[in-house]
Design a protein around this motif. Structure first.
Motif, PDB file in Angstrom:
ATOM      1  N   GLY A  84      32.323   4.005  30.743  1.00  0.00           N
ATOM      2  CA  GLY A  84      32.874   5.210  30.124  1.00  0.00           C
ATOM      3  C   GLY A  84      31.964   6.418  30.235  1.00  0.00           C
ATOM      4  N   PHE A  85      32.562   7.587  29.973  1.00  0.00           N
ATOM      5  CA  PHE A  85      31.841   8.860  30.099  1.00  0.00           C
ATOM      6  C   PHE A  85      32.134   9.707  28.853  1.00  0.00           C
ATOM      7  N   PRO A  86      31.165  10.459  28.416  1.00  0.00           N
ATOM      8  CA  PRO A  86      31.407  11.349  27.263  1.00  0.00           C
ATOM      9  C   PRO A  86      32.180  12.598  27.688  1.00  0.00           C
ATOM     10  N   LEU A  87      32.927  13.183  26.753  1.00  0.00           N
ATOM     11  CA  LEU A  87      33.654  14.422  26.988  1.00  0.00           C
ATOM     12  C   LEU A  87      33.075  15.508  26.076  1.00  0.00           C
ATOM     13  N   PHE A  88      32.892  16.700  26.654  1.00  0.00           N
ATOM     14  CA  PHE A  88      32.331  17.819  25.894  1.00  0.00           C
ATOM     15  C   PHE A  88      33.255  19.034  26.028  1.00  0.00           C
ATOM     16  N   ASP A  89      33.274  19.863  25.004  1.00  0.00           N
ATOM     17  CA  ASP A  89      34.073  21.084  25.095  1.00  0.00           C
ATOM     18  C   ASP A  89      33.260  22.196  25.766  1.00  0.00           C
ATOM     19  N   GLN A  90      33.816  23.404  25.781  1.00  0.00           N
ATOM     20  CA  GLN A  90      33.160  24.511  26.465  1.00  0.00           C
ATOM     21  C   GLN A  90      31.813  24.864  25.841  1.00  0.00           C
ATOM     22  N   ASN A  91      31.617  24.474  24.591  1.00  0.00           N
ATOM     23  CA  ASN A  91      30.368  24.778  23.889  1.00  0.00           C
ATOM     24  C   ASN A  91      29.358  23.631  23.962  1.00  0.00           C
ATOM     25  N   GLY A  92      29.733  22.572  24.713  1.00  0.00           N
ATOM     26  CA  GLY A  92      28.818  21.443  24.835  1.00  0.00           C
ATOM     27  C   GLY A  92      28.867  20.476  23.675  1.00  0.00           C
ATOM     28  N   GLU A  93      29.887  20.619  22.829  1.00  0.00           N
ATOM     29  CA  GLU A  93      30.038  19.718  21.698  1.00  0.00           C
ATOM     30  C   GLU A  93      30.789  18.455  22.139  1.00  0.00           C
ATOM     31  N   PHE A  94      30.344  17.333  21.643  1.00  0.00           N
ATOM     32  CA  PHE A  94      30.987  16.046  21.966  1.00  0.00           C
ATOM     33  C   PHE A  94      32.359  15.995  21.321  1.00  0.00           C
ATOM     34  N   ILE A  95      33.388  15.700  22.140  1.00  0.00           N
ATOM     35  CA  ILE A  95      34.752  15.689  21.617  1.00  0.00           C
ATOM     36  C   ILE A  95      35.468  14.354  21.851  1.00  0.00           C
ATOM     37  N   GLY A  96      34.832  13.409  22.596  1.00  0.00           N
ATOM     38  CA  GLY A  96      35.495  12.133  22.829  1.00  0.00           C
ATOM     39  C   GLY A  96      34.919  11.400  24.037  1.00  0.00           C
ATOM     40  N   GLY A  97      35.701  10.415  24.495  1.00  0.00           N
ATOM     41  CA  GLY A  97      35.249   9.624  25.625  1.00  0.00           C
ATOM     42  C   GLY A  97      36.388   9.237  26.553  1.00  0.00           C
TER      43      GLY A  97
END
Length: 273
Positions: A84-97
């Motif tokens: 799996g890989f982490p998902l980040f928003d435009q601000n670099g905040e972790f939002i899911g996987g």
């Protein structure tokens, strides 16, 4: 459009592309599953809205914020390889996987097959070692019997010398009896008693000679039998020696099979890590 929404749109497309590869696809937010598609052989108890565990793939991604590769925990049923890989928003905040589940059925089948192969090799090796031990014991017994046969043959040869000696005595006794009979005839009336003794001496000589001949025939038969036994034992000894040689060679092949099984087992275990 947010990153997570993009991934949710792409996930079904990836599911179709990977359907023939027996691979699961899952997407989570920061706490729960928001997309899940099982594969042909993998269908763990995952439902939309279900929270993932701290120690599973997505829980580890949430902790590390990095790519993660691991074997699934027992809560998901039969083990599979999870990536799996982490998902980040435009601000670099972790939002899911975003993750995949890959079946390890073939790998575990390979490990089980290797284990069965190694067990069979161990059984064959045990039987081979037992066969070698029994064959060596048989070879030692044959050597003992061969020694006894050679000793019996030597004794028979010695008896031949004794019989030859008896034959000579019998001939000399017969000659002595013949001479005694001639002298008794010359003595006339006075030699009758001596004539009876001379006759008994010749009879004894004849009986001794006959007995010696019978014993000689028996010894000849016994020597022939001993020779036949010795010859058979030599053939058995040669066969036992060949059997030991081939068994040892076979044992070496089984040892090689053991080593190959260990290498294959190590390789298969690396595949499921």
């Amino acid at each position: 459009m947010q990153i997570l929404e993009h991934v949710l749109q792409v996930a079904p497309i990836l599911t179709k592309i990977l359907s023939s590869e027996d691979i699961m696809v899952a997407v989570t937010d920061t706490t729960q599953y928001v997309y899940f598609s099982p594969s042909h052989s993998l269908n763990p108890p995952i439902t939309l809205g279900m929270e993932f565990f701290d120690h599973d793939l997505f829980g580890t991604i949430r902790q590390t914020k990095e790519r993660v590769e691991q074997i699934s925990p027992p809560e998901y049923g039969p083990p599979f390889k999870a990536v799996g890989f982490p998902l980040f928003d435009q601000n670099g905040e972790f939002i899911g996987g975003f993750g995949f589940g890959i079946s390890l059925h073939r790998e575990y089948t390979l490990i089980e097959t290797i284990g069965a192969l190694d067990k069979a090799a161990s059984t064959i090796q045990d039987h081979t070692h037992s066969l070698i031990a029994h064959t060596q014991q048989l070879s030692a017994t044959i050597e003992e019997v061969t020694t006894f046969s050679q000793t019996a043959h030597q004794h028979s040869h010695n008896m031949d010398e004794v019989l030859t000696f008896i034959q000579k005595i019998s001939q000399q006794t017969n000659l002595l009896g013949l001479n005694a009979a001639i002298e008794a005839a010359r003595a006339g009336e006075y030699g009758r008693t001596f004539s009876v003794v001379a006759k008994e001496i010749r009879t004894l000589s004849s009986n001794s000679s006959d007995a010696a001949k019978q014993i000689g025939l028996s010894l000849d038969n016994m020597q022939q039998l001993v020779n036949d036994i010795t010859g058979s034992l030599s053939e058995i000894a040669a066969s036992s020696s060949n059997l030991i040689h081939h068994s040892e060679s076979f044992s070496e092949l089984v040892d090689d099979l053991h080593q190959l099984s260990r290498k294959l087992n190590d390789f298969a275990n690396q595949m499921v890590k």
